[in-house]
Scaffold this motif. Structure first.
Motif, short mmCIF file in Angstrom:
data_model
loop_
_atom_site.label_atom_id
_atom_site.label_comp_id
_atom_site.label_asym_id
_atom_site.label_seq_id
_atom_site.Cartn_x
_atom_site.Cartn_y
_atom_site.Cartn_z
N VAL A 29 0.88 -1.13 -0.05
CA VAL A 29 -0.14 0.06 0.00
C VAL A 29 0.78 1.28 -0.01
O VAL A 29 1.43 1.61 1.07
CB VAL A 29 -0.98 -0.14 1.22
N LEU A 30 1.00 1.90 -1.00
CA LEU A 30 1.88 3.05 -1.32
C LEU A 30 3.23 2.92 -0.95
O LEU A 30 4.10 3.95 -0.94
CB LEU A 30 1.07 4.25 -0.39
N GLY A 31 3.74 1.49 -1.01
CA GLY A 31 5.24 1.12 -0.77
C GLY A 31 5.90 1.91 0.48
O GLY A 31 6.91 2.05 0.46
N MET A 32 5.15 2.10 1.66
CA MET A 32 5.52 2.75 2.90
C MET A 32 5.66 1.42 3.76
O MET A 32 5.01 0.52 3.98
CB MET A 32 4.61 3.59 3.48
N THR A 33 6.66 1.40 4.69
CA THR A 33 7.01 0.51 5.76
C THR A 33 6.13 0.83 6.83
O THR A 33 5.43 1.74 6.81
CB THR A 33 8.57 0.53 6.06
N LEU A 34 6.08 -0.20 7.69
CA LEU A 34 5.18 0.16 8.96
C LEU A 34 5.72 1.43 9.81
O LEU A 34 4.69 2.17 10.38
CB LEU A 34 5.40 -1.18 10.08
N ASN A 35 7.08 1.70 9.81
CA ASN A 35 7.53 3.02 10.52
C ASN A 35 7.08 4.03 9.69
O ASN A 35 6.39 5.13 10.54
CB ASN A 35 9.00 2.75 10.48
N GLU A 36 7.05 3.95 8.60
CA GLU A 36 6.68 5.08 7.76
C GLU A 36 5.06 5.41 7.95
O GLU A 36 4.56 6.60 7.99
CB GLU A 36 6.91 4.92 6.29
N PHE A 38 3.49 4.68 10.78
CA PHE A 38 3.36 5.27 11.92
C PHE A 38 3.30 6.68 12.00
O PHE A 38 2.72 7.36 12.56
CB PHE A 38 4.29 4.67 12.74
N TYR A 39 4.30 7.25 11.27
CA TYR A 39 4.49 8.66 11.04
C TYR A 39 3.51 9.28 10.33
O TYR A 39 3.18 10.46 10.99
CB TYR A 39 5.95 8.96 10.57
N VAL A 40 3.07 8.95 9.36
CA VAL A 40 2.10 9.54 8.66
C VAL A 40 0.64 9.61 9.75
O VAL A 40 0.04 10.44 9.43
CB VAL A 40 1.73 8.60 7.31
N SER A 41 0.29 8.63 10.26
CA SER A 41 -0.73 8.31 10.95
C SER A 41 -0.53 9.45 12.01
O SER A 41 -1.42 9.97 12.55
CB SER A 41 -1.03 6.88 11.56
N ALA A 42 0.30 9.47 12.77
CA ALA A 42 0.84 10.46 13.62
C ALA A 42 0.65 11.76 13.49
O ALA A 42 -0.05 12.62 14.09
CB ALA A 42 2.26 10.51 14.69
N LEU A 44 -1.06 13.09 10.89
CA LEU A 44 -2.76 13.15 10.34
C LEU A 44 -3.24 13.25 11.66
O LEU A 44 -4.41 14.16 11.66
CB LEU A 44 -3.39 11.92 9.69
N TYR A 45 -3.21 12.52 12.85
CA TYR A 45 -3.93 12.40 14.14
C TYR A 45 -3.71 13.76 14.70
O TYR A 45 -4.45 14.68 15.18
CB TYR A 45 -3.50 11.40 14.71
N THR A 46 -2.45 14.45 14.35
CA THR A 46 -2.18 15.71 15.05
C THR A 46 -2.99 16.94 14.37
O THR A 46 -3.80 17.91 14.90
CB THR A 46 -0.40 16.01 14.91
N PHE A 47 -2.90 16.84 13.01
CA PHE A 47 -3.82 17.57 12.38
C PHE A 47 -5.24 17.97 12.67
O PHE A 47 -5.92 18.79 12.68
CB PHE A 47 -3.50 17.74 10.73
N VAL A 48 -5.80 16.46 12.62
CA VAL A 48 -7.17 16.31 13.02
C VAL A 48 -7.61 16.98 14.40
O VAL A 48 -8.33 17.53 14.54
CB VAL A 48 -7.71 14.85 12.89
N MET A 49 -6.74 16.52 15.28
CA MET A 49 -6.85 17.25 16.84
C MET A 49 -6.82 18.60 16.86
O MET A 49 -7.50 19.29 17.65
CB MET A 49 -6.02 16.42 17.75
N THR A 50 -5.92 19.11 16.13
CA THR A 50 -5.75 20.68 16.11
C THR A 50 -6.92 21.29 15.67
O THR A 50 -7.52 22.21 16.12
CB THR A 50 -4.27 21.00 15.48
N GLY A 51 -7.35 20.51 14.56
CA GLY A 51 -8.37 21.24 13.79
C GLY A 51 -9.80 21.33 14.70
O GLY A 51 -10.58 22.03 14.64
N LEU A 52 -10.02 20.00 15.45
CA LEU A 52 -11.07 20.08 16.19
C LEU A 52 -10.91 20.97 17.44
O LEU A 52 -12.21 21.51 17.98
CB LEU A 52 -11.31 18.52 16.75
#
Length: 65
Positions: A29-36, A38-42, A44-52
């Motif tokens: 899926v998009l050629g990213m490793t598990l570590n990558e 994790f960083y992407v999800s962290a 996105l989570y930061t942006f969503v929580m800041t927006g809320l």
């Protein structure tokens, strides 16, 4: 699986097949490793929580007419 030999003091650990399979699937899926992922999800989570938080602050401090 973990193998312990008490007579010789040897502990052997083999990786779980599920972890290896998960890593292989995550690379498909998009050629990213598990570590990558994790960083992407962290991020996105930061942006969503800041927006809320901003939305709630604006909603609560809106002047009443």
């Amino acid at each position: 699986m973990i193998s312990i030999d008490f007579n010789n003091g040897i502990v052997q650990a083999t990786p779980v097949a599920g972890a290896a399979a998960t890593d292989a699937v995550s690379r498909l899926v998009l050629g990213m490793t598990l570590n990558e992922w994790f960083y992407v999800s962290a991020i996105l989570y930061t942006f969503v929580m800041t927006g809320l938080a901003v939305y709630k602050a604006i909603k609560e401090n809106k002047p009443k007419e």
